[in-house]
Design a protein around this motif. Structure first.
Motif, PDB file in Angstrom:
ATOM      1  N   LEU A 201      23.560  12.328   9.613  1.00  0.00           N
ATOM      2  CA  LEU A 201      22.227  12.619   9.083  1.00  0.00           C
ATOM      3  C   LEU A 201      21.452  13.577   9.959  1.00  0.00           C
ATOM      4  O   LEU A 201      20.500  14.214   9.493  1.00  0.00           O
ATOM      5  CB  LEU A 201      21.446  11.308   8.924  1.00  0.00           C
ATOM      6  CG  LEU A 201      21.985  10.411   7.807  1.00  0.00           C
ATOM      7  CD1 LEU A 201      22.519   9.119   8.373  1.00  0.00           C
ATOM      8  CD2 LEU A 201      20.929  10.137   6.758  1.00  0.00           C
ATOM      9  N   LYS A 206      16.525  17.431   5.793  1.00  0.00           N
ATOM     10  CA  LYS A 206      15.969  16.279   5.075  1.00  0.00           C
ATOM     11  C   LYS A 206      15.963  16.498   3.569  1.00  0.00           C
ATOM     12  O   LYS A 206      16.132  15.550   2.792  1.00  0.00           O
ATOM     13  CB  LYS A 206      14.552  15.995   5.573  1.00  0.00           C
ATOM     14  CG  LYS A 206      14.508  15.448   7.000  1.00  0.00           C
ATOM     15  CD  LYS A 206      13.092  15.037   7.388  1.00  0.00           C
ATOM     16  CE  LYS A 206      13.073  14.428   8.783  1.00  0.00           C
ATOM     17  NZ  LYS A 206      11.714  13.982   9.183  1.00  0.00           N
ATOM     18  N   ILE A 209      19.539  15.541   2.176  1.00  0.00           N
ATOM     19  CA  ILE A 209      20.167  14.244   2.464  1.00  0.00           C
ATOM     20  C   ILE A 209      20.400  13.439   1.198  1.00  0.00           C
ATOM     21  O   ILE A 209      21.493  12.888   0.984  1.00  0.00           O
ATOM     22  CB  ILE A 209      19.313  13.451   3.471  1.00  0.00           C
ATOM     23  CG1 ILE A 209      19.428  14.081   4.861  1.00  0.00           C
ATOM     24  CG2 ILE A 209      19.762  11.987   3.519  1.00  0.00           C
ATOM     25  CD1 ILE A 209      18.607  13.390   5.923  1.00  0.00           C
ATOM     26  N   LEU A 213      24.066  12.209  -0.122  1.00  0.00           N
ATOM     27  CA  LEU A 213      24.396  10.780  -0.129  1.00  0.00           C
ATOM     28  C   LEU A 213      24.732  10.268  -1.522  1.00  0.00           C
ATOM     29  O   LEU A 213      25.736   9.567  -1.719  1.00  0.00           O
ATOM     30  CB  LEU A 213      23.230   9.971   0.448  1.00  0.00           C
ATOM     31  CG  LEU A 213      23.040   9.966   1.964  1.00  0.00           C
ATOM     32  CD1 LEU A 213      21.780   9.205   2.337  1.00  0.00           C
ATOM     33  CD2 LEU A 213      24.244   9.340   2.654  1.00  0.00           C
ATOM     34  N   LEU A 242      27.715   6.223   8.647  1.00  0.00           N
ATOM     35  CA  LEU A 242      26.427   6.907   8.674  1.00  0.00           C
ATOM     36  C   LEU A 242      26.068   7.189  10.131  1.00  0.00           C
ATOM     37  O   LEU A 242      25.531   6.332  10.839  1.00  0.00           O
ATOM     38  CB  LEU A 242      25.351   6.046   8.010  1.00  0.00           C
ATOM     39  CG  LEU A 242      25.536   5.781   6.514  1.00  0.00           C
ATOM     40  CD1 LEU A 242      24.507   4.777   6.017  1.00  0.00           C
ATOM     41  CD2 LEU A 242      25.438   7.086   5.725  1.00  0.00           C
ATOM     42  N   VAL A 245      21.912   7.239  12.005  1.00  0.00           N
ATOM     43  CA  VAL A 245      21.168   6.678  10.875  1.00  0.00           C
ATOM     44  C   VAL A 245      19.665   6.642  11.151  1.00  0.00           C
ATOM     45  O   VAL A 245      18.859   6.551  10.220  1.00  0.00           O
ATOM     46  CB  VAL A 245      21.703   5.266  10.545  1.00  0.00           C
ATOM     47  CG1 VAL A 245      21.291   4.260  11.615  1.00  0.00           C
ATOM     48  CG2 VAL A 245      21.265   4.808   9.173  1.00  0.00           C
ATOM     49  N   ASP A 247      17.895   9.020  11.801  1.00  0.00           N
ATOM     50  CA  ASP A 247      17.293  10.225  11.231  1.00  0.00           C
ATOM     51  C   ASP A 247      17.135  10.154   9.713  1.00  0.00           C
ATOM     52  O   ASP A 247      16.714  11.140   9.093  1.00  0.00           O
ATOM     53  CB  ASP A 247      18.137  11.456  11.582  1.00  0.00           C
ATOM     54  CG  ASP A 247      18.016  11.842  13.039  1.00  0.00           C
ATOM     55  OD1 ASP A 247      16.937  11.618  13.617  1.00  0.00           O
ATOM     56  OD2 ASP A 247      18.992  12.346  13.612  1.00  0.00           O
ATOM     57  N   LEU A 248      17.468   9.020   9.115  1.00  0.00           N
ATOM     58  CA  LEU A 248      17.301   8.876   7.669  1.00  0.00           C
ATOM     59  C   LEU A 248      15.819   8.833   7.323  1.00  0.00           C
ATOM     60  O   LEU A 248      15.067   8.011   7.876  1.00  0.00           O
ATOM     61  CB  LEU A 248      17.988   7.590   7.186  1.00  0.00           C
ATOM     62  CG  LEU A 248      17.944   7.314   5.686  1.00  0.00           C
ATOM     63  CD1 LEU A 248      18.752   8.362   4.926  1.00  0.00           C
ATOM     64  CD2 LEU A 248      18.485   5.917   5.375  1.00  0.00           C
TER      65      LEU A 248
END
Length: 496
Positions: A201, A206, A209, A213, A242, A245, A247-248
């Protein structure tokens, strides 16, 4: 109580175990090869078997598999001097009661044998957690390398967790091998024939993403010329890793939570509900607890991901592994470039061991590759190290040792067995020790060896306990000794 059977081609190991078991009043029989064990098993049964892995006349893993197939109630403890992930995973998946590495603390081994004996007697059954369907093979690649206690704990964890479907959170600094652990968990599990999909990620914008996904339908947005399956859909039946993660984006965390809970999702622009069966492994360099506290990461998602946590040690916490890692990476780089492997001068190895390596194992691997490419000589000397490699503060003694090294005393690292490679440097404390020892010898003092040994051990343990603020378990791990050993030494040496 039946006898404990010892299987090892090393007579000294058999002797130590025999004497220790005799002191505890535990009956035993010793064997130098697995074939003799299998022959006698047709006539009598042991209470517990403790076996080496690599022996000239057979494999301890093969012996383990045969025993678990024919006599699954007999606990088998595997021991080895060649500590790697393949051995640990093969041992646990073969149904081993425990896996220990040499050199070991004899007190801890006897305690382990006693526990196995007690469980065998009281239950007369040890349930095998893993199917004996994996044979150790020298041709299989080793994902992680290390003999440090902290790495042995990781190897054991992978062996125990590979067959589980629980979500696992892998934490640790960048370059410590989080992806390698995730791949090992997948490869040694029952999903190994299904896809392993990695999604970092931190490397995806952003805005992209969600599409990466969950996928999207044709026409979902301006550039969606065709339908695309997302990472979840691609990983169906397998494992989704992942990476980073933390940075999700917060707005997508609820969607991920629902997917983990019931496996249902929609592609972007799609109306059809899709379902996938995925094992989730996540990693993070960031402190997720801190992100939860600051409101940047959902607490419920954190708990879903953090069912089981594995923390990978930084390279500075396992410096005893630097020699074998360096040798491994030099060999690997030589194979990639189709050249003869370089060898390290011991002083060069000392410098590498003193360096600050914020990039951890990955940075050490890059250094070895750079040295293989850039150094023309076969042996890598300290002068061959570029200036930007000297990322440490040398002591006066280390500078002097570099200035006045005698080339005749240099021993190529490649000439030393992997298991005994250790940095060798002349330092002020060693010179001081020699001076003290010489004065005591000239004065005809008695018991010099034990007196100096006790002082050395006491200083070392007191310093470790000071650094760890009195935590004995952590101090033992950092020193590379057993927990029982440090407890015994604290009492013997009257350490407060």
């Amino acid at each position: 109580m039946r006898a404990v059977w010892i299987v090892d081609d090393d007579q000294s190991i058999r002797w130590v175990l025999e004497k220790s078991l005799a002191r505890e009043g535990i009956p035993f029989k010793s064997f130098s090869n697995p074939d003799d064990v299998l022959d006698l098993l047709e006539k009598e049964k042991p209470q517990v078997i403790i076996s080496d892995i690599r022996m000239p006349k057979g494999s301890g893993i093969t012996l383990l598999q045969q025993i678990k197939q024919d006599f699954p109630k007999i606990p088998v403890i595997i021991m080895t001097a060649f500590s790697d992930m393949e051995s640990a995973v093969s041992a646990f998946q073969g149904g081993a009661f425990e896996y220990i590495t040499k050199p070991f603390d004899i007190g801890e081994v006897i305690a382990l044998i006693t526990r196995a004996v007690n469980e065998s007697i009281s239950l007369e059954v040890v349930k095998t957690q893993f199917a004996p369907n994996m044979v150790a093979s020298s041709s299989m690649p080793t994902e992680l390398i290390g003999q440090a206690p902290s790495m042995q704990e990781i190897f054991r964890a992978v062996g125990r967790l590979a067959q589980s479907n629980a979500s696992i959170l892998i934490t640790g600094e960048s370059g410590t091998g989080k992806e390698l652990v995730a791949r090992a968990l997948h490869r040694h599990g029952d999903r190994s024939s299904a896809p392993f999909i990695e999604f970092n990620l931190a490397k995806i914008s952003k805005d992209s993403i969600e599409a990466e996904l969950f996928g999207y339908e044709r026409g979902a947005f301006a550039n969606a010329a065709t339908m695309k399956r997302g990472c979840f859909e691609q990983a169906d039946g397998g494992t989704l890793f992942l990476d980073e993660v933390g940075d999700l984006p917060l707005e997508l965390q609820g969607t991920l939570l629902r997917l983990i809970e019931d496996g249902r999702f929609h592609r972007i622009g799609g109306q059809q509900e899709l379902k996938c069966n995925v094992r989730f492994i996540a990693s993070s360099f960031k402190n997720l607890e801190a992100l939860v506290a600051s409101g940047q990461f959902r607490e419920d998602l954190f708990h879903r991901l953090n069912v089981i946590r594995l923390r990978l040690p930084a390279l500075r916490e396992r410096k005893e592994d630097i020699p074998i890692l360096t040798q491994h990476f030099l060999m690997m780089s030589a194979r990639e470039l189709n050249v003869k492997p370089k060898i390290l001068n011991p002083l060069t190895l000392d410098i590498l061991s003193m360096m600050q390596l914020p990039g951890n194992v990955r940075e050490l691997q890059n250094i070895c590759h750079r040295l293989t490419v850039m150094v023309s000589a076969q042996e890598i000397m300290p002068k061959d190290l570029p200036k930007d490699f000297h990322q440490f503060t040398p002591t006066n003694s280390s500078v002097n040792s570099l200035d006045y090294v005698n080339p005749e005393n240099i021993i190529p690292v490649a000439a030393i067995p992997k298991q005994v490679i250790q940095p060798s440097s002349s330092s002020s404390w060693e010179s001081g020790l020699k001076t003290v020892a010489k004065k005591m010898l000239e004065a005809n003092n008695e018991g010099i060896y034990q007196e100096l040994l006790n002082k050395f051990e006491k200083s070392l343990i007191e310093t470790a306990l000071e650094v760890t603020r009195g935590r004995k378990v952590e101090a033992a791990e950092r020193l590379g000794i057993g927990r029982n050993t440090i407890t015994r030494k604290v009492q013997e040496l009257n350490i407060l």
